[in-house]
Design a protein around this motif. Structure first.
Motif, short mmCIF file in Angstrom:
data_model
loop_
_atom_site.label_atom_id
_atom_site.label_comp_id
_atom_site.label_asym_id
_atom_site.label_seq_id
_atom_site.Cartn_x
_atom_site.Cartn_y
_atom_site.Cartn_z
N TRP A 103 78.20 -116.35 50.69
CA TRP A 103 77.65 -115.19 51.40
C TRP A 103 76.38 -114.68 50.72
O TRP A 103 75.39 -114.37 51.38
N VAL A 131 73.45 -117.10 51.39
CA VAL A 131 72.92 -116.92 52.75
C VAL A 131 72.09 -115.64 52.82
O VAL A 131 71.00 -115.60 53.42
N ARG A 190 68.08 -115.30 53.77
CA ARG A 190 67.64 -114.47 54.88
C ARG A 190 66.61 -113.45 54.43
O ARG A 190 65.73 -113.03 55.22
#
Length: 273
Positions: free
Chosen positions: A264, A267, A271
Motif C-alpha cells: 500500500w 503504491v 501515485r
C-alpha cells in the motif's frame, strides 16, 4: 478529533504496543495508521516514535522479574543506545520527505521479513556462538539457568550502536536484529533477551523522541495523547502473555499486515510522484 478516530488510533496503538513487546515491529502498525490519517511520512514516523514510547515502558515493566541480575548488560547498553538514537534521529530530520516516503516501503518489507524470521535468526546466532565457544547449544533456549550476566563485549556494543542508529531513523524490525546480536554474544534465555531488547529500544526511542519533540510542528500531540493509553496497555499485557502462550498466530497476522502495508505504501509513493 472524531470519536471513531480516537477508537481507531487507540486500537492501533494497543496492537503496536503488543507487537513491540513480542518482537519490536509495532511501527508496522502505527506508521501506516498515522499516514492513513493524513500525516506526512516523517511526521508519522516521529509521532509513532513518541506515541509508542509509553508502550515500551509498559512492556519493560512486564519483564522486570526476568531482568534480575542483568544489571551489567543494562548499564553497558546505555551509551551506544543513546548515541545511536541521537544520530538516527538527526539523520531522519535531514532526509527529504519525498526521499523518505520512497524508502519506507522497503523499510516496512525488510522489517516484516526480520519479524517473520526472528526466531530462526536468534537460534542461528545462538548456535554459531555455541560452536565458536566449543559448547553444546542443545539445551532449551527458555531455560533461565542458561543466562549468565556479565559485562557486554565491545563487539556487542558496537553492533548495538549501529542498530540504534536504525531505530532512531525508523526502527521497525530492529527487535529481530537485537535478539540476534544478543545470541551471538552468548545470551540464551529468550525472556531475558527480550527484556534487554526492550531496554535497548526504550533507551534509543526516548532519545529520538526527545529530539523529535522539540522540532516545531513535527509531532502531532493530540494523536500522541490518544495513542498513549493503548500503547501502554498493549505493551504490558502482551509482555505478560507472551511469556506463557505461543505467538505463532500473532506473528502470521503481523507478517500479513506488514506485506499489505508495504504494498500500500509503495503504491501511495508511486501515485504521489
Amino acid at each position: 478529533m472524531h470519536p471513531s478516530e480516537i477508537v481507531i488510533l487507540t486500537a492501533a496503538a494497543a496492537v503496536a504496543g503488543a507487537v513491540n513487546a513480542l518482537a519490536g515491529g509495532g511501527m508496522l502498525v502505527a506508521y501506516p495508521a498515522l499516514v492513513a490519517f493524513g500525516l506526512s511520512p516523517i511526521a508519522a514516523n516521529a509521532t509513532a516514535t513518541v506515541a509508542l514510547l509509553s508502550g515500551g515502558i509498559g512492556a519493560q515493566l512486564g519483564y522486570r522479574k526476568e531482568m534480575k541480575g542483568s544489571g551489567p548488560f543494562m548499564r553497558g547498553l546505555v551509551v551506544p543506545c543513546i548515541t545511536g538514537g541521537i544520530l538516527g534521529a538527526f539523520l531522519l530530520l535531514k532526509t527529504p520527505p519525498r526521499q523518505f516516503a520512497a524508502m519506507v516501503p522497503g523499510f516496512v518489507l525488510l522489517a516484516t521479513i526480520l519479524f517473520a524470521a526472528q526466531a530462526q535468526i536468534t537460534r542461528f546466532a545462538v548456535r554459531i556462538h555455541a560452536r565458536l565457544m566449543g559448547v553444546s547449544a542443545a539445551a532449551p533456549i527458555l531455560d533461565a539457568d542458561l543466562f549468565a550476566p556479565r559485562a557486554p563485549a565491545v563487539s556487542l556494543l558496537v553492533a548495538q550502536f549501529a542498530i540504534s542508529i536504525y531505530i532512531g531513523y525508523f526502527g521497525a524490525g530492529a527487535g529481530a536484529i537485537m535478539l540476534a546480536n544478543f545470541g551471538f554474544a552468548g545470551l540464551l534465555n529468550i525472556h531475558q533477551m527480550n527484556g534487554l531488547k526492550l531496554w535497548s529500544g526504550m533507551l534509543t526511542n526516548v532519545t529520538a523522541a526527545l529530539i523529535f519533540a522539540v522540532q516545531p510542528s513535527l509531532v502531532n500531540w493530540p494523536m500522541v495523547l490518544v495513542m498513549t493509553f493503548g500503547s501502554i496497555a498493549g505493551g504490558y499485557v502482551s509482555s505478560r502473555v507472551a511469556q506463557r502462550v505461543p505467538d505463532r498466530s500473532v506473528r502470521i497476522a503481523i507478517v500479513a499486515i506488514g506485506v499489505a502495508m508495504a504494498a500500500w505504501l509503495a503504491v501511495s509513493a508511486l501515485r504521489a510522484r
